[in-house]
Design a protein around this motif. Sequence first.
Motif, short mmCIF file in Angstrom:
data_model
loop_
_atom_site.label_atom_id
_atom_site.label_comp_id
_atom_site.label_asym_id
_atom_site.label_seq_id
_atom_site.Cartn_x
_atom_site.Cartn_y
_atom_site.Cartn_z
N ARG A 126 13.22 -22.41 -12.05
CA ARG A 126 13.81 -21.73 -13.20
C ARG A 126 13.82 -22.66 -14.42
O ARG A 126 13.46 -22.25 -15.52
CB ARG A 126 15.24 -21.31 -12.87
N CYS A 127 14.24 -23.90 -14.22
CA CYS A 127 14.29 -24.86 -15.33
C CYS A 127 12.89 -25.16 -15.85
O CYS A 127 12.68 -25.21 -17.06
CB CYS A 127 14.98 -26.15 -14.89
N LEU A 128 11.95 -25.34 -14.95
CA LEU A 128 10.57 -25.60 -15.36
C LEU A 128 9.99 -24.38 -16.07
O LEU A 128 9.35 -24.50 -17.11
CB LEU A 128 9.72 -25.96 -14.14
N ILE A 139 3.64 -31.04 -17.62
CA ILE A 139 4.40 -31.54 -16.48
C ILE A 139 3.73 -31.11 -15.17
O ILE A 139 3.60 -31.91 -14.24
CB ILE A 139 5.87 -31.05 -16.53
N ILE A 140 3.31 -29.87 -15.11
CA ILE A 140 2.65 -29.38 -13.90
C ILE A 140 1.37 -30.15 -13.63
O ILE A 140 1.11 -30.58 -12.51
CB ILE A 140 2.39 -27.86 -14.00
N GLN A 172 12.12 -34.93 -20.71
CA GLN A 172 13.47 -34.98 -21.27
C GLN A 172 14.12 -33.60 -21.22
O GLN A 172 15.27 -33.47 -20.81
CB GLN A 172 13.43 -35.46 -22.72
N LEU A 173 13.38 -32.58 -21.66
CA LEU A 173 13.92 -31.22 -21.67
C LEU A 173 14.25 -30.75 -20.26
O LEU A 173 15.28 -30.12 -20.03
CB LEU A 173 12.93 -30.26 -22.33
N LEU A 178 18.17 -29.56 -15.94
CA LEU A 178 18.61 -29.78 -14.57
C LEU A 178 20.02 -30.34 -14.52
O LEU A 178 20.77 -30.07 -13.58
CB LEU A 178 17.64 -30.72 -13.84
N ARG A 179 20.40 -31.11 -15.52
CA ARG A 179 21.74 -31.71 -15.55
C ARG A 179 22.82 -30.71 -15.93
O ARG A 179 23.99 -30.92 -15.62
CB ARG A 179 21.77 -32.89 -16.51
#
Length: 192
Positions: A126-128, A139-140, A172-173, A178-179
Amino acid sequence: MEDASEPSDPELIERARGGEREAFGLLYRRHEASVYRFARAMTGSSALAEDIVQEAFLALMRDLERYDASRGGLRTYLFGIARNLARYKARSVRRLTSLDHEEFAAAFEDPVASLSANQERRRLRRCLGALPARYREVIILCDLQELDYAATAAVLSVPIGTVRSRLHRGRQLLLERLRRRDDVPVAKRCLI
């Protein structure tokens, strides 16, 4: 990674251009899994990823003459095709979510551990998936598919510096997303 006893991708491409079906089949078996993983990560859907894999290899088969090994590896070329297909499908089809068969089977072995792992995977997906496409795809490619900067730059048709900056910003995003828990800002949660 190719075995020294196996023919290289450029050799197989040349044989496939000559009409050898088994050469194309070997290329498919060699690269299908990594293209699938990339497409799955880009779309969030197993069904869409399977479609993208099939369409990417059909495009390769149809346009074998267009592939130029001097411009990059076949895996990189296939990721480029899959990227374009994923973007097209994302515009025309709402993202689908599905329960993977492995997750379903694991739920019977240890339901609590399976639930926790599935929740974390879904949260990561979901975050990705919520990242802008320019960050998500880098990123992938770099982190999940383990492509180097040059290969990623070739897939995305951007300079290497752009890959580096997008990867840094994307990480970073993703970390910020995630945090976040219970709508508590990261700075406040660190004090708790």
